[in-house]
Scaffold this motif. Sequence first.
Motif, PDB file in Angstrom:
ATOM      1  N   UNK B 350      43.370  31.437  32.423  1.00 27.13           N
ATOM      2  CA  UNK B 350      44.638  30.699  32.397  1.00 27.13           C
ATOM      3  C   UNK B 350      45.533  31.231  33.501  1.00 27.13           C
ATOM      4  N   UNK B 351      46.131  30.303  34.247  1.00 27.13           N
ATOM      5  CA  UNK B 351      46.995  30.696  35.369  1.00 27.13           C
ATOM      6  C   UNK B 351      48.336  29.975  35.244  1.00 27.13           C
ATOM      7  N   UNK B 352      49.371  30.459  35.942  1.00 26.14           N
ATOM      8  CA  UNK B 352      50.609  29.679  35.987  1.00 26.14           C
ATOM      9  C   UNK B 352      50.285  28.272  36.506  1.00 26.14           C
ATOM     10  N   UNK B 353      50.954  27.290  35.957  1.00 30.35           N
ATOM     11  CA  UNK B 353      50.614  25.887  36.224  1.00 30.35           C
ATOM     12  C   UNK B 353      50.524  25.570  37.714  1.00 30.35           C
ATOM     13  N   UNK B 354      51.423  26.133  38.485  1.00 32.34           N
ATOM     14  CA  UNK B 354      51.446  25.863  39.916  1.00 32.34           C
ATOM     15  C   UNK B 354      50.222  26.412  40.648  1.00 32.34           C
ATOM     16  N   UNK B 384      45.515  26.270  31.609  1.00 31.11           N
ATOM     17  CA  UNK B 384      44.398  26.831  30.841  1.00 31.11           C
ATOM     18  C   UNK B 384      43.128  26.020  31.126  1.00 31.11           C
ATOM     19  N   UNK B 417      48.069  35.630  39.035  1.00 29.38           N
ATOM     20  CA  UNK B 417      49.100  35.823  38.005  1.00 29.38           C
ATOM     21  C   UNK B 417      48.661  35.317  36.647  1.00 29.38           C
ATOM     22  N   UNK B 418      47.355  35.137  36.478  1.00 28.21           N
ATOM     23  CA  UNK B 418      46.837  34.580  35.236  1.00 28.21           C
ATOM     24  C   UNK B 418      46.363  35.637  34.262  1.00 28.21           C
ATOM     25  N   UNK B 419      45.643  35.157  33.241  1.00 27.78           N
ATOM     26  CA  UNK B 419      45.173  36.034  32.164  1.00 27.78           C
ATOM     27  C   UNK B 419      43.698  35.748  31.858  1.00 27.78           C
ATOM     28  N   UNK B 420      43.055  36.709  31.195  1.00 29.10           N
ATOM     29  CA  UNK B 420      41.630  36.594  30.849  1.00 29.10           C
ATOM     30  C   UNK B 420      41.365  35.454  29.889  1.00 29.10           C
ATOM     31  N   UNK B 421      42.279  35.262  28.951  1.00 30.71           N
ATOM     32  CA  UNK B 421      42.033  34.253  27.923  1.00 30.71           C
ATOM     33  C   UNK B 421      43.328  33.569  27.538  1.00 30.71           C
ATOM     34  N   UNK B 437      43.105  43.395  32.872  1.00 30.56           N
ATOM     35  CA  UNK B 437      44.446  42.802  32.732  1.00 30.56           C
ATOM     36  C   UNK B 437      45.479  43.800  32.202  1.00 30.56           C
TER      37      UNK B 437
END
Lengths: 469, 469
Positions: B350-354, B384, B417-421, B437
């Motif tokens: 999952x990353x920031x939308x941009x 996501x 700038x995202x996350x693993x899950x 992370x």
Amino acid sequence: MAVQREPSLSPGLRQQLAKIVGAEYCLTDPVARESYAYDSTPGYRAFPAAVLLPASTEEVAEVVRLCAEAGLGITPRGAGTNLSGGTVPVDGGVVICFTRMQKILSVDLANQTAVVEPGVVTAHFHQAVEAQGLFFPPDPGSQSVSTLGGNVAENAGGLRGLKYGVTRDYVLGLEAVLADGSVIQTGSQTLKNVTGYNLTQLLCGSEGTLALFTKLILRLLPRPAARRSFLAYFTDIERAAVTVPTLVEAGVLPATLEIMDRITLQAVEEFAHLGLPPGLAAMLLIEVDGQPAQVEAEAAMVEAVLSRSGASEWQAARDESTRERIWSARRAALAALSRRRPATILEDVTVPRGQIPAMFAAIESIASRYQLEIGTFGHAGDGNLHPTILCDLRDQEQISRVEAAVAELFDAALALGGVLSGEHGIGLAKNRFLHRQLDRTVITLQREIKRVFDPQGLLNPGKALGVIP
Amino acid sequence: MAVQREPSLSPGLRQQLAKIVGAEYCLTDPVARESYAYDSTPGYRAFPAAVLLPASTEEVAEVVRLCAEAGLGITPRGAGTNLSGGTVPVDGGVVICFTRMQKILSVDLANQTAVVEPGVVTAHFHQAVEAQGLFFPPDPGSQSVSTLGGNVAENAGGLRGLKYGVTRDYVLGLEAVLADGSVIQTGSQTLKNVTGYNLTQLLCGSEGTLALFTKLILRLLPRPAARRSFLAYFTDIERAAVTVPTLVEAGVLPATLEIMDRITLQAVEEFAHLGLPPGLAAMLLIEVDGQPAQVEAEAAMVEAVLSRSGASEWQAARDESTRERIWSARRAALAALSRRRPATILEDVTVPRGQIPAMFAAIESIASRYQLEIGTFGHAGDGNLHPTILCDLRDQEQISRVEAAVAELFDAALALGGVLSGEHGIGLAKNRFLHRQLDRTVITLQREIKRVFDPQGLLNPGKALGVIP
């Protein structure tokens, strides 16, 4: 409460602290210490040994490391608008005040997030993001002076809670300084994140007892394009109270659904001369917002409910100046009540929405039994009421009645499935009542969590963790 | 992973457990144990010593007390739709399966809340509350079989996350059994509650490692009166990806904003013969909902954005059957991809939308470098994505490429700038990546919190807490 006039730092420690934040931001003179001895909660006052105003995460971390070595308590605070004594430095340690850390570090339009320092004033942030077409819903009553860090620490509510939720619903992540001075990042800039335990939400509302916030990652929404306010007068509080769940059951989710009772309305009228009709028992203030077409549709639903509600009179604000007039009554509530007696004990019991009529009945009965004047207003849509006891802290006999009445207010809310506090926190003021809501196992769990984060018990000593009877 | 075929209980313990839940709900035969040896995550399998299906809080508490005395691990589960191996009983202890605790205990129309047992199937709950004009937004892909307890334990997301958030946003309180068998209540039936630390939110998403849920207090919304779906085809993935933040920046907050890439679309077309145009690089599925007038207004905004988006073709569903056709493509995505190879490794970075366009570019580069087929679909509005690697677990050489590719996917998301899950959890599958992370201090804090709740480490052993490298 005894006022500690003379906590003080050793000259060596004072010098080291002054070196970190700069001498002009390490305040130890009596006047400065007195200014930080209280917050907005009547009856609580304690002098800190020093007041520190750091300007960066690094300065906060260094100050905390030094305090940890010295075993010195730390009371974090922003603007001091706390209503549960949460920022009163009862242990005589240092106050770390975040008002110099007031930068909006970034606003990301594509992601609709912002990163801010904790000392940003809530209303300044509202203006800044609204200028970019965005919207930060949490709007505590003290927004014109309160800081975002304090809002997160208390999980502050506000007038838009029914539709938009509270502060924690807009906190995606934090940078925080732990009690040993180490710096952690929780959460993320993403809207969804299930990596690890939700430390962000554990820290929101932890009242400064687990960590000090140095950056906040906040979620924003598109700015609603339109809104419409309604005012409804009732000569019967029961009818007003019943209208609250009726509106929501009709399928409307107003941004705002506020109630004010007879005593509050009288105080507001005396204070602000709004020309409210005489003989009112209650007023509802309702605001719907969103796309213009949606606002039209929801406004029609509100009108349908109000026309059957038994309101003696109601009106929609068709223009901004009428809206302002409607809102000024609500905004004046606490100030107006405060003028009537030397002190206002402002509670924030919260019940399931359907229990609002029963809670009003309980407040009336308590006021009558203890011969107290209690004006009640609040966020009726959330079930969050502010029964405000008008009193004089110098009158010991009256204060003992106030204390008994407060205890009964809590018991009444709990008996209705409610809670001690909807948005003001436990702090000092409700600490001795915590075990009425939470059982021993939960209080023990909380204390063990506290010990994980702060083994020496240095962060905001004396607050929020209750007493085990 | 080695399969433990023969963990077993002592006859005495088995008898005691059978006495608590009833002999027919204490399963120890090999077939039953094999049925609970895996969940929906490929590659993980481990036999429990026994499977227990309690029917009440009291039974759960008694089972846990007995396991605590015996030092036996407990893996809680509902329907086993977990996608991170979170319900695989790797320690060979017991599985506590909550599917018999499936009562909707109450639905409060005035307060818009419900109290349910953890084994209620998500889709059954949707139907039950919608029949009363209410709405429970979280809708994970597995909703037709998944249970609400599992949704809370994983903080499940779904297709409506952009506008409505995820499961945790609808959890007001919990009844939970701790690792020593004691029962606690967290949260409340009220919408606002700041009494004590937010244990409810700490437990949401804790993947069964802190406590077992026996009741859930859930928040509901009014049911949206209308909705409108849109489908947009693109011959260029970049244009589709850029349309995601553009839509949101235009001020629309769709309930759903999904993306599917070329490989996913090809698989769906082969599987479901929907008549998708050939040569597509991406498809967006957009749904707005709310009051009818609001839906009209937001639909016009969506149409305005799509008409400038470079979509090769787009259409609005003007009726329910067209909507169904549009949605069937999205719903078929995982099933369609699964048909193409023996295994599908479904990630949920999952990353920031941009950063969606950049994340798609990274996925494409990783697929090409490791010569893997990766179909990507997911909740683009939330940032996501589900890059789904099509592979064969029997092919060791290929699996080593898959493993390297997964690690690079995580690194790419984190770099953006995202996350693993975003919604599947850490479980077993991402446990060894957690420290990429979260830093050491945060992992240590989490382990200490775990120790507070579960000093013996009996609840869902081996999951979610990472490794310190």
